[in-house]
Each structure stands twice: as C-alpha cells, then as structure tokens.
Design a protein around this motif. Structure first.
Motif, PDB file in Angstrom:
ATOM      1  N   ASP A 233       0.808  -1.226   0.000  1.00 17.28           N
ATOM      2  CA  ASP A 233       0.000   0.000   0.000  1.00 17.28           C
ATOM      3  C   ASP A 233       0.838   1.270   0.000  1.00 17.28           C
ATOM      4  OD1 ASP A 233      -2.308  -1.373  -0.124  1.00 17.28           O
ATOM      5  OD2 ASP A 233      -2.663  -1.410   2.051  1.00 17.28           O
ATOM      6  N   TYR A 234       1.970   1.232   0.757  1.00 15.44           N
ATOM      7  CA  TYR A 234       2.709   2.495   0.860  1.00 15.44           C
ATOM      8  C   TYR A 234       3.326   2.910  -0.477  1.00 15.44           C
ATOM      9  CZ  TYR A 234       7.420   0.390   1.042  1.00 15.44           C
ATOM     10  OH  TYR A 234       8.580  -0.244   0.747  1.00 15.44           O
ATOM     11  N   VAL A 235       3.600   1.916  -1.315  1.00 17.79           N
ATOM     12  CA  VAL A 235       4.133   2.246  -2.640  1.00 17.79           C
ATOM     13  C   VAL A 235       3.034   2.839  -3.502  1.00 17.79           C
ATOM     14  CG1 VAL A 235       5.169   1.304  -4.723  1.00 17.79           C
ATOM     15  CG2 VAL A 235       5.912   0.480  -2.494  1.00 17.79           C
ATOM     16  N   LYS A 236       1.846   2.210  -3.415  1.00 17.59           N
ATOM     17  CA  LYS A 236       0.706   2.741  -4.168  1.00 17.59           C
ATOM     18  C   LYS A 236       0.407   4.172  -3.717  1.00 17.59           C
ATOM     19  CE  LYS A 236      -1.502  -1.734  -4.850  1.00 17.59           C
ATOM     20  NZ  LYS A 236      -2.354  -2.644  -4.068  1.00 17.59           N
ATOM     21  N   ALA A 237       0.483   4.377  -2.396  1.00 17.09           N
ATOM     22  CA  ALA A 237       0.207   5.708  -1.860  1.00 17.09           C
ATOM     23  C   ALA A 237       1.214   6.715  -2.402  1.00 17.09           C
ATOM     24  CB  ALA A 237       0.262   5.673  -0.333  1.00 17.09           C
ATOM     25  N   ALA A 238       2.482   6.307  -2.451  1.00 14.65           N
ATOM     26  CA  ALA A 238       3.519   7.211  -2.934  1.00 14.65           C
ATOM     27  C   ALA A 238       3.265   7.591  -4.390  1.00 14.65           C
ATOM     28  CB  ALA A 238       4.889   6.554  -2.787  1.00 14.65           C
ATOM     29  N   THR A 239       2.851   6.593  -5.182  1.00 13.41           N
ATOM     30  CA  THR A 239       2.554   6.872  -6.578  1.00 13.41           C
ATOM     31  C   THR A 239       1.321   7.762  -6.680  1.00 13.41           C
ATOM     32  OG1 THR A 239       3.317   4.626  -6.975  1.00 13.41           O
ATOM     33  CG2 THR A 239       2.344   5.767  -8.840  1.00 13.41           C
ATOM     34  N   ALA A 240       0.328   7.429  -5.854  1.00 14.47           N
ATOM     35  CA  ALA A 240      -0.948   8.145  -5.927  1.00 14.47           C
ATOM     36  C   ALA A 240      -0.794   9.616  -5.575  1.00 14.47           C
ATOM     37  CB  ALA A 240      -1.959   7.486  -5.000  1.00 14.47           C
ATOM     38  N   LYS A 241       0.113   9.929  -4.637  1.00  9.74           N
ATOM     39  CA  LYS A 241       0.228  11.344  -4.284  1.00  9.74           C
ATOM     40  C   LYS A 241       1.130  12.084  -5.262  1.00  9.74           C
ATOM     41  CE  LYS A 241       3.769  10.807  -0.665  1.00  9.74           C
ATOM     42  NZ  LYS A 241       3.983  10.709   0.761  1.00  9.74           N
ATOM     43  N   GLY A 242       1.487  11.424  -6.364  1.00  9.11           N
ATOM     44  CA  GLY A 242       2.119  12.134  -7.474  1.00  9.11           C
ATOM     45  C   GLY A 242       3.618  12.290  -7.375  1.00  9.11           C
ATOM     46  N   LEU A 243       4.283  11.430  -6.569  1.00  2.92           N
ATOM     47  CA  LEU A 243       5.745  11.513  -6.518  1.00  2.92           C
ATOM     48  C   LEU A 243       6.313  11.068  -7.865  1.00  2.92           C
ATOM     49  CD1 LEU A 243       6.661  10.058  -3.016  1.00  2.92           C
ATOM     50  CD2 LEU A 243       6.836  12.416  -3.792  1.00  2.92           C
ATOM     51  N   PRO A 244       7.449  11.665  -8.272  1.00  7.28           N
ATOM     52  CA  PRO A 244       8.061  11.229  -9.529  1.00  7.28           C
ATOM     53  C   PRO A 244       8.403   9.744  -9.464  1.00  7.28           C
ATOM     54  CG  PRO A 244       9.356  12.989  -8.492  1.00  7.28           C
ATOM     55  CD  PRO A 244       8.191  12.733  -7.609  1.00  7.28           C
ATOM     56  N   ARG A 245       8.321   9.055 -10.600  1.00  5.15           N
ATOM     57  CA  ARG A 245       8.536   7.619 -10.645  1.00  5.15           C
ATOM     58  C   ARG A 245       9.910   7.241 -10.093  1.00  5.15           C
ATOM     59  NH1 ARG A 245       6.643   3.002 -12.433  1.00  5.15           N
ATOM     60  NH2 ARG A 245       7.923   1.563 -13.641  1.00  5.15           N
ATOM     61  N   ARG A 246      10.904   8.091 -10.403  1.00  5.00           N
ATOM     62  CA  ARG A 246      12.248   7.770  -9.951  1.00  5.00           C
ATOM     63  C   ARG A 246      12.312   7.734  -8.413  1.00  5.00           C
ATOM     64  NH1 ARG A 246      16.701  11.676 -10.887  1.00  5.00           N
ATOM     65  NH2 ARG A 246      15.287  12.481 -12.458  1.00  5.00           N
ATOM     66  N   THR A 247      11.658   8.696  -7.778  1.00  5.52           N
ATOM     67  CA  THR A 247      11.652   8.729  -6.316  1.00  5.52           C
ATOM     68  C   THR A 247      10.956   7.502  -5.757  1.00  5.52           C
ATOM     69  OG1 THR A 247      11.314  11.098  -6.627  1.00  5.52           O
ATOM     70  CG2 THR A 247      11.195  10.260  -4.371  1.00  5.52           C
ATOM     71  N   VAL A 248       9.841   7.129  -6.395  1.00  2.00           N
ATOM     72  CA  VAL A 248       9.111   5.955  -5.902  1.00  2.00           C
ATOM     73  C   VAL A 248       9.987   4.712  -6.026  1.00  2.00           C
ATOM     74  CG1 VAL A 248       7.086   4.490  -6.252  1.00  2.00           C
ATOM     75  CG2 VAL A 248       6.887   6.970  -6.516  1.00  2.00           C
ATOM     76  N   VAL A 249      10.605   4.531  -7.193  1.00  4.31           N
ATOM     77  CA  VAL A 249      11.379   3.312  -7.428  1.00  4.31           C
ATOM     78  C   VAL A 249      12.587   3.235  -6.507  1.00  4.31           C
ATOM     79  CG1 VAL A 249      12.846   2.122  -9.086  1.00  4.31           C
ATOM     80  CG2 VAL A 249      10.605   2.964  -9.796  1.00  4.31           C
ATOM     81  N   PHE A 250      13.384   4.297  -6.453  1.00  4.13           N
ATOM     82  CA  PHE A 250      14.615   4.194  -5.696  1.00  4.13           C
ATOM     83  C   PHE A 250      14.438   4.494  -4.211  1.00  4.13           C
ATOM     84  CE2 PHE A 250      16.114   4.645 -10.042  1.00  4.13           C
ATOM     85  CZ  PHE A 250      17.017   3.595 -10.088  1.00  4.13           C
ATOM     86  N   GLY A 251      13.525   5.404  -3.880  1.00  5.34           N
ATOM     87  CA  GLY A 251      13.360   5.775  -2.482  1.00  5.34           C
ATOM     88  C   GLY A 251      12.427   4.836  -1.725  1.00  5.34           C
TER      89      GLY A 251
END
Lengths: 336, 294
Positions: A233-251
């Motif tokens: 869920d936390y990854v989905k949340a990160a994507t959903a709140k519009g973080l750049p893909r790079r931040t989601v993948v690496f962070g």
C-alpha cells in the motif's frame, strides 16, 4: 544495541560449533591421516608411526585433543601443515586475501548488475523484457563454473590474448608492500599505478566467471523481492500522491526490497567461496580455493581444519553483518 | 467413502494448479531437452557409435568425419563418452535429490512436529552444515572418504539435507496449528498418522519444487567434484572428469567443450522446469523454497 548483542552472542556460539565440527570431521574420517602424511613405507614401521602420533598429540584422548586444539586456535595457532611443514596460519594469511580480493570484485560486479536487472525485470513484469531477463538469469545459473572458466580462459587468453590467464600479477611485477593483502588496494596505497592496473587486469577474467552465477541468483531474488514490495500500500500511496517515478522506485521500492536482497548477498558470498575452488584451479590463483583443494586431496588435516575454520568464521561473520544491516535498513527488526 | 471422493477431488485440484505452469514456452523447452537427455541415457549403448572406453590410434582427432566430436588424448570417441556420461550424472543427481528430500524432509518434519529439544538438536546441526560453503564441505568429506562417485554422493547428501529440513520444518509448524490437524489429534490419531495424513499434503508440493530446482545444482556439484578428481575415477565417462581431461589440452578444445555443453544443457533444462513449477506456487511459498538454491 540489545539486538546486536544477541546476534553477536549467537554468532560466537556458532563459531565454537564450527571448531567442534572441523575437529570431529577430521577425526571421524575413515582415511588414516598418519599414512597420508608419512607415505606407505614409513607407515609400515610402527616406531615411526608411534613417534608421529605422539608428536602430533594423536595419542591423547579425543576430548583432551579438542581442548588443546581450541586453545591453539584461540592463540592463532592452526598447527603445521603435514605436507609443506609450514604453519597453516601463515599459509592461510597469504591465501585468504587473494580469495577475498577475487570474491569482492565478483560480488561488487554481480550486485550492481544483478539488482539492476532484477529491478528492471520487476518493473517490466510480464513483458518481453521480463521474460528475456528470466531466461538469461536461468542460463547464468546453469553453467558449470569450472567449464565456463576454461572457455573464457581459452577464448580471451589462449586465442585472443587480451587478458592474462593466470596468477594475480605479471611474473615481472613485484607485489606491492603488504598492508591489506589485496593487491589492488595495496598498490594504490603505495601509489604504484602500474601494479594497480596489472592487478585489475588479472582480476577481470576470474572475477567475471565467478560473478556470472551470482548475477543469475541476485537477479532472480531481486525481481521477486521488488515484485512483492511493488504491491504494498505504501508504494501505491507514494505513486498516488504524485511523486516522480524515480523517487518511488529508488526511495520506496528499492529500499523496501533491500532486506530480502541483503539476505541473498550473504548466501551469494557463500556461493562465491564455493566457486573460487573451481575457478582458482583453472586460473592458478593462489588463494583459499586452491589451497583447500590441495589440502583436501592430500588429507592434510591441519590445513583442512584451518580452511574449514576460516571459511566458517568468514561465513558466520558475514551473516552477522547481514543481520545487523537488517536492523539498519528495516527498523521493525530492531523492535521484534 | 465420501472422504475418498474429497481427497480425490483435492488431488485433482492440486494437479490442475500445477498443470498451467507446464504450458509456458520455458517449461516446454525444459521438458523437451530433459526428455531428450533421458532418452539418450536409456538408449546410450545403441546411440553411441563407439565403445566409450575403447582406445584407438586416432588420438586428438578434431571433430568431423568418423568421430563427430573428435577423440581424446588416448583416442576415445568423445561423442560416445558424452552419450554414456548421461547414464552417470542424471541418475545420480536424481537419486541424491530424492535421498536428501527423504532424509531432510523426515528430519525437518520431526523437528517441526515435536519441537523442543529434538527441534533444537536437528536444527542446530543443520545450522552448522550451513556454516560451510557447500563445495568446501563436500570436498573435505569426499577427500576423507576416498575419491569415488559413491562417496561424492554421500558427501553431497550430508551437505544438502538441511535445506529440505528447514523448508519442511517451517511448513509443518504452520500446518500443525490448523484446526483440522488439531481436531485429528484430539480424535486420537498418532503423531505418525497426523503427519502422514493431515500434514504431508501441505508440505509435499513446496518440497517437490525445491527438489526440482535442486536437480540442476546437484548435477553441477557432482560434476565439480569429478572435475577436481574427487568424484568419478578414470576411465569412467563422467562429464566433469572429461572436462578435467581437457584442461591440459588447449589445442584440442573439443575434449572439454562437448561434455561441458552436455552439463550445461541438462542443468538448464532442469532449471527451466523447476523455475516454471515455482511459478505455480503462491509467492509466500516461493520465499520458503528459495531458501537455498545453490
């Protein structure tokens, strides 16, 4: 801190276990070390045998032998090789850095490529890229290491001559002054650039061969670890709140996937140590693998015990490190 | 009667779950190559053009002509030796995997079911075996027992059972808490009956997948030991030993190249099958299975 202390205590216990195992193993074996050391002719003479047994403490009861042995090991005395008549500790001191250098080069190489490929495959799940990476990594796991070592040796040294085929340095080069025992590091410390490049040159072939298996292994693991995290869920949340893909993948994703990946790194290092036995033989790399093979085939008991101990200790030490790293990466582990 | 129908239905469902895994190109490739090698092993005496042990005056002949894969340093036909080698590596590797599955599985089930001291003893021994890289321990044991194929397999059994014990133990521990297992025990089933009837079906498929993944590893390890001169003894046409023969003969690349390719294709086939099978399990079980695939 408490977590680290418990892990440390367990590791030390396990190390004592290893000393017991190496000791028992070498005592249980049906082959007669006396005969292997003395040769058949001398072994036929009872007085020579008796003297040999007394000299090596083989006439003592087993438990007494074990405690003498443990005491010696704790004082850094691993006994004298029955083949070369040299102290095993000295021989190991020159063999271990050679293998560490080789294994480190291979693990750095395979970690970068393996995790990269695994991540890529997971992000492109069920596409052609994922399939290709899967097949390639499975093929990487299927080569017999010793055979691949030979093929690479044949092609790049014997036929093309682009890389040196054996040893750690050119015969004309002189080893750099010993600090760590790793030629690449030592030559840098001494500022000898020529020697450094020579050492790197000699590392390329054996390290790449060794790395191939672990690349396959790490790719498989990294892929499934990343896939599992991607679904959280936390990854989905990160994507959903519009973080750049790079931040989601690496962070977010990679950080979450690191714990299982690090476990495998410990295992992969063990696989590398196994691989070195076969690779070192082909590349005349005077490391632990070559040494252990010579010791095992000649039934050189002190040397075998020495290798078993060192390898066991390194392995346990690594797993301890892995456990501590868990705590650093994943705070939940510290609480549990 | 009705219980029989239920178990039969459950069995069918289990196979239905595994069957789709075999319809992927990867699995089909793996099964085809493996089946070919099994056929080669069975019909080796008919397929081999020469006696794999017969020496000839045509030494170090390059591939082509009468000897398709060339001849080795004492004039033996490499193709015939590669074909006969299939009768050594594969049956031994399969036997080893079955043996470690039985030994490791039984010990793991005992540890997981009875817990306490038995569990501690078995699992600490397993930990100790894990404290050594496989080939180094296997090498020491084989060297100590004396180099031969049988001893190599015994050594490999000693190093490979703990992986099965770990997986089985964890599966048994989670299965024995299930209500129907507890109910069976309350009805008075003996531990043996409980393990066999209620717990075994839960354990079987993950352990089976682990075993399939392990076949390739077993072939590689056995070949490695033979390569080091600790497994097959001359003049046996073992693939690992044949590669070792080729080490000294760099101008005659075919001596080592073909047996190496044989090992590679067999291992690859089993890895493809094992990996496809793993896909048929749920992701949680995958982790347990992946525990130690080296």
């Amino acid at each position: 801190m408490r977590y680290v202390a418990i892990r440390l205590g367990l590791s030390v216990l396990l190390m004592f276990g290893v000393t017991v195992v190496t000791f028992i193993l070498t005592n249980l074996v049906p082959a007669d070390p006396v005969q292997a050391a003395l040769g058949e002719q001398a072994a036929a003479d009872p007085s020579i045998v008796a003297k040999f047994r007394a000299d090596n403490g083989l006439d003592q009861p087993l438990v007494a032998q074990y405690f003498t042995y443990l005491n010696n090991v704790l004082h850094g005395n691993f006994g004298v090789s029955t083949q070369t008549r040299m102290p095993v500790a000295d021989e190991l001191a020159s063999a271990v850095p050679a293998t560490i250098e080789l294994a480190l080069a291979a693990i750095v190489f395979s970690t970068l490529i393996g995790i990269g490929l695994g991540l890529w495959a997971a992000l492109k799940q069920r596409t052609i890229i994922d399939q290709v990476i899967r097949v390639v990594s499975l093929i990487g796991l299927s080569w017999p290491t010793f055979w691949l070592a030979l093929v690479v040796y044949y092609v790049f040294f014997f036929v093309l001559g682009v890389f040196p085929g054996s040893g750690r340095l050119d015969p004309v080069s002189i080893a750099p002054p010993q600090v760590t025992g790793l030629y690449t590091v030592d030559s840098l410390i001494a500022g000898q650039w020529g020697t450094f490049w020579d050492a790197v040159y000699h590392l390329v072939l054996p390290a790449s061969v060794l790395a191939l298996y672990t690349i396959g292994l790490l790719t498989r693991f990294a892929r499934s670890a990343v896939l599992e995290v991607l679904d959280l869920d936390y990854v989905k949340a990160a994507t959903a709140k519009g973080l750049p893909r790079r931040t989601v993948v690496f962070g977010y994703v990679l950080r979450g996937a690191l714990v299982p990946i690090i476990t495998v790194l410990g295992l992969a290092f063990g696989a590398l140590l196994s691989g070195t036995v076969l690779v070192e033989k082909v590349y005349s790399w005077h490391g632990l693998g070559e040494y252990s093979f010579a010791a095992a085939t000649k039934l050189d008991l002190p040397a075998i015990m020495g290798v078993g101990l060192i390898v066991g200790f390194v392995y346990i030490g690594l797993n301890f490190l892995v456990d501590v790293l868990y705590g650093v990466i994943d705070p939940r582990v510290r609480v549990a | 009667m009705s219980a029989d129908i239920l178990t039969q239905r459950a069995k069918r469902r289990r196979w239905l779950k595994i069957a789709p895994a075999f319809r992927t190109p990867l699995a089909i490739t793996g099964i085809t190559i493996a089946a070919l090698w099994v056929l080669i092993a069975i019909f080796a005496p008919i397929l081999a053009p020469f006696d794999p042990l017969a020496q000839d005056f045509d030494r170090l002949m390059p591939p082509g002509g009468e000897h398709l894969f060339g001849t080795d340093a004492v004039g033996r036909d490499v193709l015939s030796r590669v074909i006969s080698g299939a009768r050594i590596s594969m049956p031994l590797a399969l036997a080893l995997v079955v043996a470690s599955m039985v030994v490791g599985g039984t010990l793991g089930a005992i540890a997981g079911y009875f817990g306490r001291a038995v569990d501690e003893i078995i699992m600490r021994i397993a930990d100790l075996v894990f404290a050594f890289p496989t080939i180094i321990l296997a090498m020491v044991i084989t060297a100590a027992l004396g180099p031969s194929l049988t001893n190599a397999v015994i050594a490999m059994l000693i190093v490979s059972w703990p992986a099965y014990a770990r997986v089985t133990r964890s599966l048994v521990i989670s299965a024995r808490r299930q209500e129907y297992v507890v109910a069976g025990r309350l009805l008075g089933n003996s531990p043996f009956t409980t393990l066999r009837r209620d717990i075994l079906p839960n354990v079987l498929s993950p352990v089976f997948v682990l075993a399939m993944l392990d076949v390739g590893t077993a072939i590689l390890l056995l070949a490695g030991l033979s390569f080091l001169g600790l497994g097959a003894t001359p003049p046996l046409p073992d693939w690992g030993a044949m590669v070792s023969d080729g080490v000294q003969q760099f101008s005659a690349w075919w001596i080592a190249a073909f047996p190496g390719l044989a090992i590679f294709t067999v291992v690859m086939a089993f890895n493809f099958i094992g990996d496809s099978l793993r896909d048929s399990l749920d992701p949680r079980a995958q982790d347990a299975v992946q525990g130690r695939a080296m």
